[in-house]
Design an enzyme around this catalytic site. Structure first.
Site, PDB file in Angstrom:
ATOM      1  CB  THR A 138      42.349  30.052   5.352  1.00 14.73           C
ATOM      2  OG1 THR A 138      41.149  30.754   5.029  1.00 14.73           O
ATOM      3  CG2 THR A 138      42.465  29.931   6.862  1.00 14.73           C
TER       4      THR A 138
ATOM      5  CG  ASP B 145      38.693  25.374  -3.780  1.00 15.19           C
ATOM      6  OD1 ASP B 145      38.724  26.581  -3.472  1.00 15.19           O
ATOM      7  OD2 ASP B 145      38.361  24.984  -4.902  1.00 15.19           O
TER       8      ASP B 145
ATOM      9  CG  HIS C  41      30.235  23.035   3.377  1.00 11.84           C
ATOM     10  ND1 HIS C  41      31.378  23.759   3.184  1.00 11.84           N
ATOM     11  CD2 HIS C  41      29.252  23.948   3.579  1.00 11.84           C
ATOM     12  CE1 HIS C  41      31.108  25.053   3.246  1.00 11.84           C
ATOM     13  NE2 HIS C  41      29.818  25.198   3.482  1.00 11.84           N
ATOM     14  NE  ARG C  42      35.914  25.767   5.433  1.00 14.40           N
ATOM     15  CZ  ARG C  42      34.917  26.553   5.016  1.00 14.40           C
ATOM     16  NH1 ARG C  42      33.950  26.901   5.831  1.00 14.40           N
ATOM     17  NH2 ARG C  42      34.890  26.992   3.778  1.00 14.40           N
TER      18      ARG C  42
END
Length: 193
Positions: free
Chosen positions: A8, A71, A171-172
């Site tokens: 990333t 993603d 969410h991650r």
């Protein structure tokens, strides 16, 4: 201790991964530019990116333990899930403000962020998911990035939260927690062999 490469360009993602994997693995940021396929499924995109990244990095570094790729998409209920897996493209071309304008015309402003985290090693690819539901609101807040200023959780946008507050519900973070549980169990089993 194992070393995982997180592919990333976002240092914030790496820091979040380090928090969840503390004591399990060292997390290093890698700037490999894998081919991001266009697909309606986040898992397919992450899986392909992780496989390609692992193969390329392992060709240079035989000591590699594994690679992480994620993603993420913003899925707006009233817009049939748009922008979904195309969130980064839409942000870069149309902009966050325009997505808010589209959503503001709708009565239902519910949305959710979803992250798919893919882990690849010599044994294959494993997928871990996390999501958080919220509501789209007029942009506010100075923190975060991407769609954070228009995504509210319990009345506060992600851009109004501190990094610690955001990471606690993200969410991650949920995907990383699922991965950390799996990875801890896996490394424990490997150590017992």
């Amino acid at each position: 201790m194992h070393t995982l490469r997180f592919v990333t360009g976002n240092e914030g993602k790496v820091e979040e991964a380090r928090e969840y994997l503390e004591g399990l693995a060292t997390v290093e940021q890698v700037g490999y530019d894998y081919t991001e396929i266009q697909h309606d499924d986040l898992a397919a995109i992450a899986r392909r990116g992780a496989r390609e990244s692992y193969d390329a990095i392992a060709a240079e570094d035989q000591e590699i333990d594994g690679v992480l790729v994620d993603d993420t998409g913003l899925f707006v209920d009233a817009l049939d899930g748009f922008p979904g897996p195309y969130s980064a493209y839409v942000e870069g071309t149309v902009g966050v403000e325009r997505v808010w304008e589209l959503a503001s015309a709708e009565e239902n402003r519910r949305a959710h962020f979803r992250t798919v985290l893919a882990y690849a090693d010599e044994n294959g690819v494993e997928i871990f998911e996390g999501s958080v539901a919220g509501t789209l609101v007029e942009p506010r807040g100075e923190g975060g990035f991407g769609y954070d200023p228009i995504f509210a959780y319990n009345g506060q946008t992600l851009a109004e939260m501190t990094a610690a507050e955001k990471n606690a519900i993200s969410h991650r973070g949920r995907a990383l927690a699922a991965f950390a549980d799996w990875y801890a169990e896996r490394t424990e089993e490997t150590a017992d062999d």
